[in-house]
Write a protein that holds these residues in place. Sequence first.
Motif, PDB file in Angstrom:
ATOM      1  N   UNK A   9       0.841  -1.205   0.000  1.00  0.00           N
ATOM      2  CA  UNK A   9       0.000   0.000   0.000  1.00  0.00           C
ATOM      3  C   UNK A   9       0.872   1.250   0.000  1.00  0.00           C
ATOM      4  N   UNK A  10       1.942   1.239   0.798  1.00  0.00           N
ATOM      5  CA  UNK A  10       2.849   2.389   0.840  1.00  0.00           C
ATOM      6  C   UNK A  10       3.525   2.614  -0.503  1.00  0.00           C
ATOM      7  N   UNK A  11       3.902   1.519  -1.181  1.00  0.00           N
ATOM      8  CA  UNK A  11       4.551   1.679  -2.479  1.00  0.00           C
ATOM      9  C   UNK A  11       3.569   2.195  -3.535  1.00  0.00           C
ATOM     10  N   UNK A  12       2.315   1.739  -3.478  1.00  0.00           N
ATOM     11  CA  UNK A  12       1.303   2.257  -4.401  1.00  0.00           C
ATOM     12  C   UNK A  12       1.076   3.753  -4.178  1.00  0.00           C
ATOM     13  N   UNK A  13       1.036   4.174  -2.908  1.00  0.00           N
ATOM     14  CA  UNK A  13       0.899   5.605  -2.617  1.00  0.00           C
ATOM     15  C   UNK A  13       2.116   6.391  -3.102  1.00  0.00           C
ATOM     16  N   UNK A  14       3.292   5.778  -3.009  1.00  0.00           N
ATOM     17  CA  UNK A  14       4.510   6.422  -3.494  1.00  0.00           C
ATOM     18  C   UNK A  14       4.468   6.619  -5.013  1.00  0.00           C
ATOM     19  N   UNK A  15       3.981   5.600  -5.723  1.00  0.00           N
ATOM     20  CA  UNK A  15       3.845   5.733  -7.180  1.00  0.00           C
ATOM     21  C   UNK A  15       2.847   6.835  -7.539  1.00  0.00           C
ATOM     22  N   UNK A  16       1.726   6.880  -6.831  1.00  0.00           N
ATOM     23  CA  UNK A  16       0.731   7.927  -7.094  1.00  0.00           C
ATOM     24  C   UNK A  16       1.320   9.310  -6.824  1.00  0.00           C
ATOM     25  N   UNK A  17       2.098   9.416  -5.766  1.00  0.00           N
ATOM     26  CA  UNK A  17       2.735  10.694  -5.437  1.00  0.00           C
ATOM     27  C   UNK A  17       3.743  11.094  -6.503  1.00  0.00           C
ATOM     28  N   UNK A  18       4.491  10.108  -7.018  1.00  0.00           N
ATOM     29  CA  UNK A  18       5.459  10.396  -8.067  1.00  0.00           C
ATOM     30  C   UNK A  18       4.785  10.893  -9.343  1.00  0.00           C
ATOM     31  N   UNK A  19       3.734  10.208  -9.759  1.00  0.00           N
ATOM     32  CA  UNK A  19       3.107  10.513 -11.043  1.00  0.00           C
ATOM     33  C   UNK A  19       2.250  11.765 -11.012  1.00  0.00           C
ATOM     34  N   UNK A  20       1.864  12.212  -9.829  1.00  0.00           N
ATOM     35  CA  UNK A  20       0.986  13.386  -9.738  1.00  0.00           C
ATOM     36  C   UNK A  20       1.694  14.622  -9.200  1.00  0.00           C
ATOM     37  N   UNK A  21       2.429  14.477  -8.118  1.00  0.00           N
ATOM     38  CA  UNK A  21       3.029  15.649  -7.471  1.00  0.00           C
ATOM     39  C   UNK A  21       4.474  15.876  -7.844  1.00  0.00           C
ATOM     40  N   UNK A  22       5.157  14.862  -8.372  1.00  0.00           N
ATOM     41  CA  UNK A  22       6.584  14.975  -8.654  1.00  0.00           C
ATOM     42  C   UNK A  22       6.852  14.677 -10.127  1.00  0.00           C
ATOM     43  N   UNK A  23       6.281  15.462 -11.018  1.00  0.00           N
ATOM     44  CA  UNK A  23       6.428  15.195 -12.446  1.00  0.00           C
ATOM     45  C   UNK A  23       7.824  15.520 -12.956  1.00  0.00           C
ATOM     46  N   UNK A  24       8.565  16.333 -12.239  1.00  0.00           N
ATOM     47  CA  UNK A  24       9.943  16.635 -12.640  1.00  0.00           C
ATOM     48  C   UNK A  24      10.939  15.866 -11.787  1.00  0.00           C
ATOM     49  N   UNK A  25      10.535  14.624 -11.429  1.00  0.00           N
ATOM     50  CA  UNK A  25      11.363  13.850 -10.496  1.00  0.00           C
ATOM     51  C   UNK A  25      12.729  13.528 -11.062  1.00  0.00           C
ATOM     52  N   UNK A  26      12.808  13.201 -12.341  1.00  0.00           N
ATOM     53  CA  UNK A  26      14.070  12.772 -12.933  1.00  0.00           C
ATOM     54  C   UNK A  26      14.707  13.847 -13.800  1.00  0.00           C
ATOM     55  N   UNK A  27      14.254  15.088 -13.670  1.00  0.00           N
ATOM     56  CA  UNK A  27      14.898  16.164 -14.414  1.00  0.00           C
ATOM     57  C   UNK A  27      16.059  16.712 -13.601  1.00  0.00           C
ATOM     58  N   UNK A  28      17.153  17.115 -14.250  1.00  0.00           N
ATOM     59  CA  UNK A  28      18.323  17.599 -13.516  1.00  0.00           C
ATOM     60  C   UNK A  28      18.002  18.858 -12.718  1.00  0.00           C
ATOM     61  N   UNK A  29      18.732  19.046 -11.602  1.00  0.00           N
ATOM     62  CA  UNK A  29      18.473  20.203 -10.756  1.00  0.00           C
ATOM     63  C   UNK A  29      18.962  21.487 -11.396  1.00  0.00           C
ATOM     64  N   UNK A  30      19.918  21.406 -12.309  1.00  0.00           N
ATOM     65  CA  UNK A  30      20.437  22.614 -12.952  1.00  0.00           C
ATOM     66  C   UNK A  30      19.834  22.821 -14.330  1.00  0.00           C
ATOM     67  N   UNK A  31      18.617  22.267 -14.547  1.00  0.00           N
ATOM     68  CA  UNK A  31      17.993  22.383 -15.843  1.00  0.00           C
ATOM     69  C   UNK A  31      17.585  23.813 -16.153  1.00  0.00           C
ATOM     70  N   UNK A  32      17.227  24.576 -15.126  1.00  0.00           N
ATOM     71  CA  UNK A  32      16.798  25.942 -15.346  1.00  0.00           C
ATOM     72  C   UNK A  32      17.924  26.854 -15.759  1.00  0.00           C
TER      73      UNK A  32
END
Length: 482
Positions: A249-272
């Motif tokens: 259940x915790x991992x499913x919630x983590x996936x939902x959090x990634x796909x909804x709230x963290x859409x730039x999860x794998x983008x570099x921090x110096x992209x801007x």
Amino acid sequence: MADRTKPMAGPNSHLEMGSLDGRSVLEFEDESLFSPRTMSIKNSSLDAAPHRSFYEAEEFGCKCIFSRTFNSIRRVMFSDKLNLLVPCGPLAIIVDTWTSHHVWVFFLSLLGIIPLAERLGWATEQLACFTGPTVGGLLNATFGNATELIISMYALNNGMIRVVQQSLLGSILSNMLLVLGCAFFGGGIVHSHKEQLFNKANAALNSGLLLMAVMGLLFPAVLHFTHTELHFGKSELALSRFSSCVMLVAYAAYLFFQLTSQKNLYSPVNEGDQTDGSSEEEETPEMSKWESIIWLAILTICISVLSEYLVNAIEGASVSMNIPVAFISVILLPIVGNAAEHAGAVMFAVKDKLDISLGVAIGSSTQISMFAIPFCVIVGWIIGRPMDLNFQLFETAVLFMTVLVVAVMLQEGTSNYFKGFMLLLCYLIVAASFFVHLDPKSIRYKRDARYTRLKLTDLQTSTIFDLKVSSVHSICLSISQF
């Protein structure tokens, strides 16, 4: 000349669209323009036009499909030098069929899985080009762990629960120490003039999930070794199954959090800081989306076939080489299964995309600890195998210390080659520890075998003594009768 070349529009002259032999042509109904010469020119041009029959079109389509299939096979199976190890897989099957050399079967199947796992990661990267960075990172972590999950399913079906536990544990340790260490070290060497940066918040989130997984593994082990179970032999298994459901259940919630709230999860921090003109061009995929999906299915099936031979040869190879099964399960098997993550994480770190490297290495460890291990417990519950979260005290302590070391390394949000070198040295210590570690169940088995041998020896001794006594008694009786 002008009157002959340019038609005059009049009441008796107009244009019509006609059809001749399936082709659209212009028909002029003005009598002044209609002549045998123009008609002969029209007919000769139509006769000279190529007519493609249905069979020629079908042959052309078959040739196109054959050409695309050949190019796809060449691109997947002959574009990397590591594919030279692919024939080791069929050789393992042949050796297992005609001989009983478990060592050769084990190493040949191990070598045969390496290029298949690497190509599986490559096909996943091709598919990730069509899905975006966040879903692509999840796909990389998921299909990167497909090899370990397939091996675990075969071992679980054969009742080899300790192999399942130790191989999944070894995959976590390999990702967190070996893969991440090589990524930090390689990226730090190439970019030695600066410290590489990554998203500290995402790293802290994954570290928290890993600590939650350690909690789920620690409590059943402590409950077992302190002998404080309410129902001996049942409470530990029940706690493991309940904790596994909570972790899923915790991992499913983590996936939902990634796909909804963290859409730039794998983008570099110096992209801007990068402008559109200076940013790198996006990598174009080398195959289509459906080609990637088909190859993922084919490679997964091939890995499944070789995994069966690999699992069946583990115990025989351990006895023949005099190497503990724990070392084979924790060290050797995960190195093969993590070949795709290893290559991908180092490649992204060298390109200064350290967030993607962390997403592959730490994300893969998180997925194994929060999804693969609880999933195996639930599957074992369904098929009647007593798979639990008690990984024994030694293995749980190693995992706990590994998570602490990696969490300390990630807390600053920076990376350099010295941190990678430290993680690699930690992995050497772990490998040496499992090389001299003997599984408690193996100790118990040897103890039971020694007790059985002693009982058999006592039984043989008493039988010989009884035979001697009976023979002496019979001799005495015969003498007395005489």
